[in-house]
Write an enzyme that holds these catalytic residues in place. Sequence first.
Site, PDB file in Angstrom:
ATOM      1  N   TYR A   1       0.820  -1.215   0.000  1.00  0.00           N
ATOM      2  CA  TYR A   1       0.000   0.000   0.000  1.00  0.00           C
ATOM      3  C   TYR A   1       0.852   1.263   0.000  1.00  0.00           C
ATOM      4  CZ  TYR A   1       1.520  -0.557   4.726  1.00  0.00           C
ATOM      5  OH  TYR A   1       2.325  -0.743   5.817  1.00  0.00           O
TER       6      TYR A   1
ATOM      7  N   ASP B   1      -9.009  -8.820   7.947  1.00  0.00           N
ATOM      8  CA  ASP B   1      -7.573  -8.990   7.729  1.00  0.00           C
ATOM      9  C   ASP B   1      -6.823  -9.134   9.055  1.00  0.00           C
ATOM     10  OD1 ASP B   1      -5.392  -9.397   6.153  1.00  0.00           O
ATOM     11  OD2 ASP B   1      -5.060  -7.277   5.675  1.00  0.00           O
TER      12      ASP B   1
END
Length: 931
Positions: free
Chosen positions: A622, A735
Amino acid sequence: SLIYLSFPDIDAALHALAESWDNPPQSWVGSDPCGSNWVGITCSNSHIIIITLPGLGLGGTLSSEIQNLPELVALDLSYNKDLNGPIPPSIGNLVKLKYLVLVGCSFSGNIPPELGNLVRLSFLSLNSNNLRGSIPGSLGNLSKLTWLDITDNELSGPIPVSSENNLGLDMLTNCKHFHFGKNNLSGAIPPKLFHSDMHLLHVLFDSNSLSGSIPPTIGLVQSLTAIRLDRNHLNGFVPSNLNNVTSLIELHLSNNQLTGPLPNLTGMNALTYLDLSNNSFDESEVLPWFSTLSSLTTIMLEYSKVGGQIPTSLFEFTQIQTVRLRNNRFNGTLDLGTNYSNQLYLVDLQNNEIQKLNYVVYPNKLILDGNPYCNQGGSSNSKYCTVPPQSNSTTYVTPILNCGNIVCPSDQDLSPRCNCSYPYVGTIYFRFITFSNTDNTKYYQVLEEGLSKLFEDNQIPVDSVSVHNPHINIDNYLQIDFWFFPAGKLRFDAYDVAKISNLFSNVTFEAPSDFGPYYFIARPYTEAELGSKSQKVPVIVGATVGAVVLSLTVIILIIFALRQKRKATKAVELSQPFGSWDLSKSSGSAPDLKGPKWLSFEELKKCTDNFAEQNEIGAGGYGKVYQGTLANGQQVAVKRAQQGSMQGGVEFRSEIETLSRVHHRNLVSLVGFCFDQGEQMLVYEYVPNGSLKESLSGKSGIRLDWKRRLWVALGAARALTYLHELANPRIVHRDIKSNNILLDHHLNAKVSDFGLSKPIGDDNKGYITTQVKGTMGYLDPEYYMTQQLTEKSDVYSFGVLLLEMVTARRPIERGRHIVREVRAAIDKSKELCGLHELVDPIIGLGIAPAGFGRFIDLAIKCVEESSAGRPLMSEVVKEIENIMLLAGMNPHGGSTSTSESFVTRTRGHPYSSNSSFDYSGGPFSPKIEPK
Ligand SMILES: *[C@@H]1O[C@H](CO)[C@@H](O)[C@H](O)[C@H]1NC(C)=O
């Protein structure tokens, strides 16, 4: 205003009272003070028995005509800061008075000796005025007195005790509270003041000018739970019988000139908070009681010439939070052991003679600056050799829920429940507390709950309570601002204000068990806020004064105008960054949030040193994570999305909304965000000890033993329970993995990264169908196959996490999945369930730690193939708690556990149900009838 009175026996008195006030209560109109709604007046048989007018902005003086209300039982005029002049001696004629409460006004002059005539008085609070002169010995006549508070005045002279011709405070055998702090009392503490017939709980004489030695007679008062004699000029030896007072919880003798040997505190097993710092004790070696007072949360013994090796057991007391032993002669090797309390918050050993440190990784604040240890070549860079910045304050403020786009008018404030109104604001001062980790927000949450319940119980229309900026002030009191917001209306009326004020002025409010006695000062709830129509015209005396007042007014107006403008600008700024968002939803522009701040790119650039490499603390697909410090000093972690991995505006907004909606101690909180100059950044609270993964892999250097692992597992499970079962809407994290469990100073788990999380609607399906996302190894096989996401998918990931914690292995190693490995090897009939090959040697070298078998069972349950067979997270929490009990831990202690409550240990705690206040049903309730 006009006052019509027709009751001849009382109207003269009330009229005189009202006349002597600048602004008598608006509701004092009409002919019958007992019959109509006169604020603050309670009658019985047409006699006035109670006057409670606290916090109503009264000014002027108290008329001596008050003596003509002979049936008066209770008088409370607290928090009227403009009420001044002397306390009229004629109050001494109100012989039925039980409660006299004049807190936080501006009364001056002496305490009238005539108060000694009030033989029924049980509660006398004159604190926080401008009273001078000495304490009249005549108060010794008040044989029913249980509470005597004269704190925070300018009283001087000696503490009076009885003699052949004089009365004295030693006669107050029923009194539980001597609160005399923050005055100029001088002379020695008279030995006669204490004797075995007394029932004192608190002797608080701090911050005076008392001299001489501590009288040994104090050892005769076996009921004592708190002694504060700090900040005086006491000298001589500490009496050797002090340890007879085994019920003592707080002992503060710091900042005096005490001499002789360090006191022998052996046997004081209830002692929780001990401060002997800054005296002139003889040189000594470590005393035996150092390793036996196992209730201690706090030990402060600075500048005390103590030497020798600090016993390891001191750090293993289950409640210990603070050990401050600066400037002594402690030497040898410092060994914190491996079992030190998970509540440990600060160990300050500056300027001692410590040579070695016997434990490499220590997660909390340990300061060894000024020890030989720090002069040795290799250790000089040790992080324990620098002094971190001192801070006595926390930035805690009660979080505000997700309030949408509400912008309050500039003179109103937003309540935690999203209503704009005029809050009642006051400051509470706790004269002592049993804890020293003031960063732990748990304490303040308990306070919020206690206060909310208080208002509910007393049927006061309070929408919500907000706690602001707790900090230890210069007097060593814990000072906290409270804001109380009205429910269902813009402002409290005078009746509400008087009621709320009275709950504090007469200590109806029972603080939670870790908090000692308090005093409270209300900020004036102004006429504008009270909704008064008539404005008082200020009387301007003389041209000079008039000019000053006028120019002050002008300055205030200018400041007000500037503030308005700033607020307006801020509101515009706040909405701008979202104006450009390409939102598919038709609704509003700004994200639906309250709490996280919008931060500019420039601001974040500055706070991370232009995203300097040395500030990088994490990286992934990310983008990167940087450590930084905001302008207000708060440490943060800035997650900066890299080009190409940016989410769409909608997803980014949704993540911010999710994060701003959830607040839990085991969830990382969002401080702010940036959507500026083509960047997407999320700014989180900084969590200093890295991820669980880094600890398990040995990368962070933090050694997680079995107990610490249980503690981390419990924290993460609690966070998930909150998301699944308590958040609104319910949220699936999607997650859960060891990289996303961060560890704070105290090794509490903080669940982070909500990039994939999904709210689950209330449409009764219990699942949502969504593209499969997550991390390989943690992914729920059922979700993988059906694309139906439920809370149970998180439970599966959590099960994998538990196995990871037992084995310190990644979920997939060399192509093999940990779930399959454990299932294949498990054999419950063998030690370590047959998992020798797999178990991390740190937690079990051949021998299973307590609760190991159940832990494995729980993990296996969580990774059941079928989601229906997996437990709910709340069930997981319960089981981990059970396992912790097996391991001898207190799951409810938190990182500041207090297994026993303050109340149960004090026997006669002032606010416990067996307290001596002989009224019930709320403050000065009309149930009190004069006898
Ligand atoms: C300290 O007090 C305990 C208990 O009263 C006593 O047994 C012990 O001998 C004392 N120690 C010293 C050094 O006086």
